[in-house]
Write a protein that holds these residues in place. Structure first.
Motif, short mmCIF file in Angstrom:
data_model
loop_
_atom_site.label_atom_id
_atom_site.label_comp_id
_atom_site.label_asym_id
_atom_site.label_seq_id
_atom_site.Cartn_x
_atom_site.Cartn_y
_atom_site.Cartn_z
N ALA A 39 3.71 11.99 23.62
CA ALA A 39 2.95 11.19 22.66
C ALA A 39 3.36 11.48 21.22
CB ALA A 39 1.45 11.47 22.82
N GLY A 40 4.16 12.53 20.99
CA GLY A 40 4.53 12.91 19.63
C GLY A 40 3.56 13.96 19.10
N PRO A 41 3.98 14.73 18.09
CA PRO A 41 3.16 15.86 17.63
C PRO A 41 1.78 15.48 17.11
CG PRO A 41 5.04 15.48 16.17
CD PRO A 41 5.27 14.64 17.39
N GLY A 42 1.70 14.49 16.23
CA GLY A 42 0.41 14.12 15.65
C GLY A 42 -0.54 13.54 16.67
N VAL A 43 -0.08 12.54 17.41
CA VAL A 43 -0.91 11.88 18.42
C VAL A 43 -1.20 12.84 19.56
CG1 VAL A 43 -1.03 9.99 20.09
CG2 VAL A 43 -0.04 9.60 17.83
N GLY A 44 -0.21 13.65 19.93
CA GLY A 44 -0.41 14.62 21.01
C GLY A 44 -1.51 15.61 20.68
N ALA A 93 5.18 23.62 11.74
CA ALA A 93 4.91 23.12 13.08
C ALA A 93 4.81 21.60 13.07
CB ALA A 93 3.63 23.73 13.62
N PRO A 94 5.02 20.95 14.23
CA PRO A 94 4.87 19.48 14.28
C PRO A 94 3.54 19.00 13.71
CG PRO A 94 5.82 20.30 16.32
CD PRO A 94 5.44 21.50 15.52
N VAL A 95 2.46 19.73 14.02
CA VAL A 95 1.17 19.51 13.35
C VAL A 95 0.95 20.75 12.50
CG1 VAL A 95 -1.31 19.17 13.62
CG2 VAL A 95 0.28 18.15 15.27
N PRO A 96 1.25 20.68 11.20
CA PRO A 96 1.28 21.90 10.38
C PRO A 96 -0.08 22.55 10.21
CG PRO A 96 1.50 19.93 9.01
CD PRO A 96 1.59 19.48 10.44
N GLY A 97 -0.04 23.87 10.14
CA GLY A 97 -1.23 24.65 9.85
C GLY A 97 -1.00 25.47 8.60
N LEU A 98 -1.78 26.54 8.45
CA LEU A 98 -1.69 27.38 7.26
C LEU A 98 -0.75 28.57 7.46
CD1 LEU A 98 -5.48 27.34 6.32
CD2 LEU A 98 -3.63 26.04 5.24
N GLY A 99 -0.35 28.82 8.70
CA GLY A 99 0.67 29.83 8.97
C GLY A 99 0.21 31.27 8.91
N PHE A 100 -1.08 31.53 9.06
CA PHE A 100 -1.57 32.90 9.01
C PHE A 100 -1.30 33.60 10.35
CE2 PHE A 100 -5.04 31.00 6.10
CZ PHE A 100 -4.17 31.02 5.02
N ASP A 101 -1.34 34.92 10.33
CA ASP A 101 -1.10 35.73 11.52
C ASP A 101 -2.08 35.35 12.63
OD1 ASP A 101 -0.30 37.91 13.23
OD2 ASP A 101 -2.13 38.94 12.57
#
Length: 470
Positions: free
Chosen positions: A51-56, A276-284
């Motif tokens: 479905a792709g990263p956003g839709v998935g 990431a395909p659906v980006p986050g904040l990248g914390f541990d």
């Protein structure tokens, strides 16, 4: 028998019942939360990648909500049979159903391995989880409340409610350990399955505990007097439809806001990589899980505070305090989350105050809102409907708002709107703190006309003897 009490239950049996509801409810919610966490973290890649990263990611979050749509059916079934054959059999059955479904999720093949069959099987198992969750809560509530002294129902009911934050503690703690042992791709390949397999051990423990307790004294009284309803669901909607609606609204905001953490939304947003395909904040990731662990502790403490306080000041006044606290936690939620792992901890700790204050007394208030003959059906259906309109698609709505506006303030506005609706429900739902719960009192014709301050509030001789015994 006095109108103001349920049949006498020994202190030892009451303690066994509290242990049974806490253990069982904790395991049920551990199973539920592990699924929600994985839906935020890995299911988009494992089951919905085409479905792709956003839709998935959106579809993955939708599967969390699908189970909520089947909670009312679980509530209907468990409510019907709980009012017909007893509270205890439903407690055992729902626990086993949840455990089986959760364990099987961990054994599922991925989309890469079997294609479209993988997400179909995932959603079937999620539906079974929803059926179980819809029936479990009502049975646990009535076992605790109907065994409790009239002046301690809020406190006893808070043990049922504590299963949610304790389940959250267990799920976040185990997930943090697994992510530390299986970093990066190892978690995606193998590590994500382990928390699901752990469920089978927990369920066996819960089963042994739950099958050892006695049936609710109120249901025993119903059976002895042959007062069970042939169609309790019909009676609930015919006579108490508005009560169901108001009670569902009372639960709406707590469920929607709670699913920012219990549904894994905050954890996913904070720990997904920036690229990431659906980006986050990248914390541990491990740090984020431990931060939400701290928030669960806050929720747990204030759940017990709410149950205890509601026995003293009433259910409605306690809730009015709680909505103020919850709104105060919602406003800075994402501002704090965006500052780092420490900010995630403070955000969830602050949110836990309002969540606990608007959850701890819910079991008692719901149980006191319906008469004995339809109580299981009433509390189960009100809870299930509140979950559907509140938490069912809260993570999905939050993600959609973020993708559409690019701002977390849209999510804050949505959560505050649910608080307003729950406040309306709180003002409309009658506070029946201390109302007699027995079938005898229902038969007396005084149920609908009862109000706090009536002569039946005073402790009976049975309750006084039990208090001395404790």
């Amino acid at each position: 028998m006095s109108h103001s009490t349920t049949p006498h239950t020994s202190a030892r049996e009451r303690n066994k019942v509290l242990a049974a509801v806490v253990v069982g409810t904790t395991i049920e919610w551990y199973d539920f939360f592990i699924y929600a966490f994985m839906a935020n973290l890995v299911f988009a890649q494992l089951f919905f990648e085409p479905a792709g990263p956003g839709v998935g990611q959106i579809i993955s979050l939708v599967t969390i909500g699908i189970s909520f749509l089947f909670r009312p059916l679980g509530a209907f079934l468990a409510g019907h049979f709980g009012d017909r054959i007893g509270r205890r059999p439903m407690l055992v059955l729902t626990l086993l159903l949840m455990g089986a479904a959760t364990t099987l999720v961990g054994a599922l093949p991925t989309y890469e391995q079997v294609g479209i069959l993988a997400p179909i099987m995932l959603m079937v198992l999620r539906i079974l989880q929803g059926l179980s969750a819809g029936g479990e809560w009502g049975g646990a509530v009535l076992m605790a409340i109907e065994h409790a002294p009239a002046n301690r129902r809020g406190l006893y009911g808070s043990f049922v409610q504590a299963g949610v934050p304790i389940g959250m503690l267990l799920a976040t703690g185990i997930l943090a350990a697994i992510r530390a042992m299986f970093p990066g791709d190892a978690f995606l390949e193998v590590g994500w399955r382990i928390p699901f397999f752990i469920s089978i051990i927990l369920v066996l423990v819960g089963y042994l505990v739950r099958r050892s307790v006695d049936e609710s004294p109120v249901f025993q009284e119903i059976k002895e007097t042959a007062q069970e309803q042939s169609a309790p669901i019909v009676q609930v909607f015919k006579k108490y439809g508005l009560v169901v609606l108001f009670a569902a609204l009372v639960f709406m905001a707590n469920n929607a806001t709670g699913y920012m953490t219990t549904g894994g939304y905050v954890q996913g947003l904070a720990s997904r990589p920036v690229d990431a395909p659906v980006p986050g904040l990248g914390f541990d990731p491990v740090g984020v899980q431990l931060a939400t662990f701290a928030g669960s502790l806050s929720w747990l403490v204030f759940t017990f505070v709410a149950g205890w306080a509601s026995d003293r000041i009433g259910r409605k006044p306690l809730y009015l305090i709680g909505w103020t606290a919850l709104a105060a936690g919602i406003v800075p939620l994402f501002l704090l989350v965006e500052t780092g792992v420490a900010g995630v901890a403070w955000a969830t700790i602050l949110l836990g105050v309002g969540l606990g204050l608007t959850y701890g007394a819910q079991a008692a208030w719901y149980a006191e809102s319906f008469p004995a003959s339809v109580r299981f059906s009433g509390v189960s259906i009100a809870y299930a409907i509140g979950a559907v309109i509140g938490g069912a698609f809260a993570p999905t709505i939050a993600q959609a708002l973020l993708q559409a506006t690019g701002s977390t303030w849209a999510i804050v506005g949505y959560l505050l709107a649910t608080v307003v609706l729950s406040l309306i429900g709180t003002l409309l739902l009658k506070d029946r703190t201390g109302i007699p719960l027995s079938i005898e009192f229902e038969k007396s014709g005084k149920w609908d006309g009862w109000k706090k301050g009536d002569e039946f509030v005073a402790l009976s001789e049975v309750d006084r003897e039990a208090a001395v015994e404790r």
